[in-house]
Structures are given as structure tokens and as C-alpha cells.
Scaffold this active site. Structure first.
Site, short mmCIF file in Angstrom:
data_model
loop_
_atom_site.label_atom_id
_atom_site.label_comp_id
_atom_site.label_asym_id
_atom_site.label_seq_id
_atom_site.Cartn_x
_atom_site.Cartn_y
_atom_site.Cartn_z
N GLY A 123 -2.75 4.38 10.08
CA GLY A 123 -4.10 4.61 9.56
C GLY A 123 -4.14 5.81 8.62
O GLY A 123 -4.39 6.94 9.08
N PRO A 127 -11.84 5.02 2.28
CA PRO A 127 -12.59 4.56 1.10
C PRO A 127 -12.49 5.49 -0.09
O PRO A 127 -12.50 5.04 -1.24
CB PRO A 127 -14.03 4.47 1.63
N ILE A 156 -5.95 -1.30 6.42
CA ILE A 156 -5.03 -1.09 7.52
C ILE A 156 -4.37 -2.41 7.92
O ILE A 156 -5.00 -3.30 8.49
CB ILE A 156 -5.75 -0.46 8.73
N ARG A 270 13.45 -29.73 -15.06
CA ARG A 270 12.36 -30.08 -15.96
C ARG A 270 12.93 -30.50 -17.32
O ARG A 270 13.76 -29.79 -17.90
CB ARG A 270 11.43 -28.89 -16.14
N GLU A 364 2.13 2.26 -0.94
CA GLU A 364 2.98 3.43 -0.69
C GLU A 364 2.97 4.41 -1.86
O GLU A 364 3.98 5.04 -2.17
CB GLU A 364 4.43 3.01 -0.38
#
Length: 386
Positions: A123, A127, A156, A270, A364
Site C-alpha cells: 500500500g 490519490p 493496490i 498471412r 514502479e
């Protein structure tokens, strides 16, 4: 200089690849689109011991070397990046507890976390505070033998399964600099006032939840303070986040590898103007560049993983996270271009790779902020190029 994995790492990678190809690849697109939680895949990861990859062997974990740790995230992200997220936050938190927890905290939590009987996350984000963790507002006021915690956390991962959740708080909001007043508390899921309030809708990174958590007068025993000493939370978190950047770099390699695989296979089958599109020079140039970048990213990720073996490596992990995440995004875009109109269809894998790759430059620590981290490491002489 050896650019090869050792025998144990090769065998481990082969085991991971077999699991991913059998258990994840066949269901990823359908489950991702339906919003189905990957319970069966999680159970498979438990059986393989993957929830214990950063837990010391004495507590029942695998305690992987950093390169093997990177292999886990590379291979699983190749199948479905969201699944790698389930392990990512969990393994980061386990490492934090293993490195900095008290003996009582390690004994209490690590054995269950190693098996996946317990799961966790971390955690940090709020905000109004993401990469700038010193800007968090969640506070923990000491009252007798408990901390009273108030605040909220955002984005989280594993929030609905985390027990305990390490939460970064300010135990001394007046401290200057701010990091001296920050600590980490291990908050158990059934604590009154701790509530997972909502799942955040996302462009990609499906399969695992990303939630908002509110903490309203949550009373946490002082025994849940990581390390038992206030003011060390930022140091504890940053030491774990180095492995987190290796995790993101490796996930990026997994996404890029899958993009390469999908583009190569599609180009061979393809046909246009009477021949496979792989015969056209424009496609060959794109495939050649894509393969080159994927392999360069892989070497960068493994190099950064090896660098954390001996301690802090801000420059190396920052470089790898920046480079690999940007390769992942470009690889996904190029694979979509090779697929043409089908690349934009949800019936093919590459549109999911594109949606998942975008997060890699954000998680990160954003790439722009990490560029300043790398620059400072270079200026201090902690990281050297050449």
C-alpha cells in the site's frame, strides 16, 4: 563474461514456460475479456511455490536469485501480464518483510505467504501521491500500544486478497525531510476501519484487481510496525522497489517476446499479392528490428537483475525499467502493424499486449522520474557506463 543462464536457471525457465503454455496461454484472451478471476492459475502458481520466490528457505520459500526472479515475470507476462501482477506486489511485500521485519513478524507471516495460503500486496500510492511517495497523506498516530491510521490508498494490486497489507504511513507528519517521518505498518484485512472500497476500471492489466482502500481510525498494534522502529519506512520501501523495477523490466520483456512471436507467426501465414507477407522487405525490416530490440531488452533486464544481487542498484534497475518498458510498447505497436486490421481486433492477442504494455512505463516509478534517478546515480559515480 557469460551471457548464458546456468543449468538450474535453464531448467527453471523451461518449467515456467511449460506451465505458461499449458495453463495461461490457452485461456488468457477469453478470461481477460470476460473479467474472470484466474483462480485456477493462482492455484497452479501455489503448487509451484511461486508465491515464495522472495521468501527465505528457512520460512518455506524458494528465495530465488535475482535472475531467476526475473525469469518468473518474463515467462508469466509472456502469457498474460495481469497474472504476473498477482505475483509482483506479493513478492515485493514478502521481500520487504523478509529484509526488514522483526523476527516475530517473519515467523508470523512468511510461512503462509510462501505457500500462497496468505497473499499480500503493498500500500504505497495515494490519490495525490504516486511516484512522489514523500507526498503521502496517510497518517498513523500513536495511542498507547496502537497506531490509529487514517487515509486512503489507490491502485493496490491484490487488495481483496492481501492479509496483511504493508501500508506506508506518516508516523511523524512534521518531519523534515518527510521521509524521516515515514514508516510501514502490516495491517490485517479484518481490522475495523480498513475497507477495500472499489475496483478501479482499467484499460489493461486485467486478471488482477487494482483497488482503492480507505483507512478510518484503523487501530494497528505497535507490534505491526515493520522492523519495530519508526522513520525507516521509505528506506524499507525503496530497497524492495529495486526488485520491483527488475520485475517490471522482466514483465516488459515477456510482453515484447510475445509480440515478437505473434508478429513472426502471423507474417509467415498471412498472404498478400500471392505470397506470405514475410516475403516483403517492409515486413522483414520490422521483424528484424523487433527481434533485435527484444533481445537487447532481455540482456538489460538480466544485467539489472544481477546488479541487485549485491545490494542497491538504482542506476541499473532504473535503466532497465526505462529501456525494457519502452521496448515493450514499441514491440506491441509494431506487432499490431504487422497484423494490419486484425491487430486492432480483440480476436487476436496483440491488442491486449498493447494495452498491457502501456502500464510498464508507469508502474514502479514513471520513466521520466526514473531518468532523473539514473542521472543522479551517474553524477554521484554510483553507476558507470563503459
Amino acid at each position: 563474461m557469460d551471457f548464458k543462464l546456468d543449468e538450474d536457471q535453464r531448467e527453471f525457465k523451461a518449467l515456467l514456460r511449460q506451465f505458461v503454455d499449458k495453463e495461461i496461454v490457452p485461456v488468457a484472451r477469453e478470461w481477460e475479456q470476460s473479467g474472470r478471476y484466474p483462480t485456477e492459475i493462482v492455484d497452479g502458481m501455489k503448487e509451484m511455490g511461486l508465491f515464495g520466490i522472495t521468501v527465505p528457505e528457512e520460512y518455506g520459500g524458494l528465495d530465488l536469485d535475482p535472475v531467476s526472479f526475473a525469469l518468473v515475470f518474463e515467462e508469466i507476462a509472456r502469457g498474460w501480464m495481469g497474472i504476473a501482477g498477482i505475483l509482483g506486489s506479493h513478492s515485493l511485500a514478502c521481500r520487504l518483510i523478509a529484509m526488514h521485519g522483526t523476527e516475530e513478524q517473519k515467523d508470523k507471516y512468511l510461512p503462509g505467504l510462501a505457500t500462497g495460503e496468505r497473499r499480500t500486496g503493498i500500500g504505497l500510492t495515494e490519490p495525490d501521491a504516486g511516484t512522489d511517495l514523500q507526498g503521502i497523506r496517510t497518517t498513523a498516530r500513536l495511542e498507547g500500544d496502537h497506531y490509529v491510521v487514517n487515509g486512503s490508498k489507490m491502485w493496490i494490486t491484490n487488495a481483496r486478497y492481501a492479509d496483511p497489507l504493508p501500508v506506508l504511513v506518516k508516523t511523524d507528519p512534521s518531519a523534515s525531510p518527510a521521509h524521516r517521518g515515514m514508516s510501514v505498518l502490516l495491517i490485517e484485512a479484518d481490522t475495523p476501519g480498513y475497507e477495500v472500497t472499489k475496483d478501479i476500471p482499467k484499460l489493461g492489466y486485467k486478471g488482477t484487481e487494482s483497488c482503492e482502500i480507505t483507512l478510518s481510525d484503523v487501530r494497528v498494534p505497535v507490534t505491526q510496525l515493520v522492523g519495530g522502529v519508526e522513520g525507516r519506512g521509505m528506506q524499507q520501501v525503496l530497497s524492495a522497489l529495486e526488485w520491483g523495477r527488475v520485475n517490471i523490466a522482466a514483465r516488459s520483456v515477456g510482453i515484447a517476446q510475445r509480440a515478437h512471436d505473434e508478429a513472426l507467426a502471423y507474417a509467415k501465414q498471412r498472404k498478400a499479392f500471392g505470397q506470405p507477407i514475410s516475403e516483403f522487405q517492409a515486413i522483414q525490416l520490422k521483424l528484424g528490428e523487433l527481434g533485435t530490440q527484444v533481445q537487447a531488452a532481455r540482456l538489460m533486464a538480466y544485467w539489472a537483475a544481477d546488479a541487485v544481487r549485491d545490494g542497491r542498484a538504482d542506476g541499473a534497475t532504473g535503466m532497465a525499467k526505462i529501456f525494457c518498458s519502452e521496448v515493450a510498447l514499441q514491440a506491441a505497436i509494431d506487432a499490431m502493424k504487422v497484423h494490419g486490421g486484425y491487430g486492432y481486433s480483440t480476436e487476436f492477442e496483440v491488442e491486449r499486449l498493447y494495452r498491457d504494455s502501456i502500464l510498464m512505463s508507469i508502474g514502479e516509478g514513471t520513466n521520466d522520474v526514473l531518468r532523473t534517478v539514473v542521472a543522479k546515480s551517474l553524477l554521484k559515480g554510483e553507476t558507470r557506463v563503459g
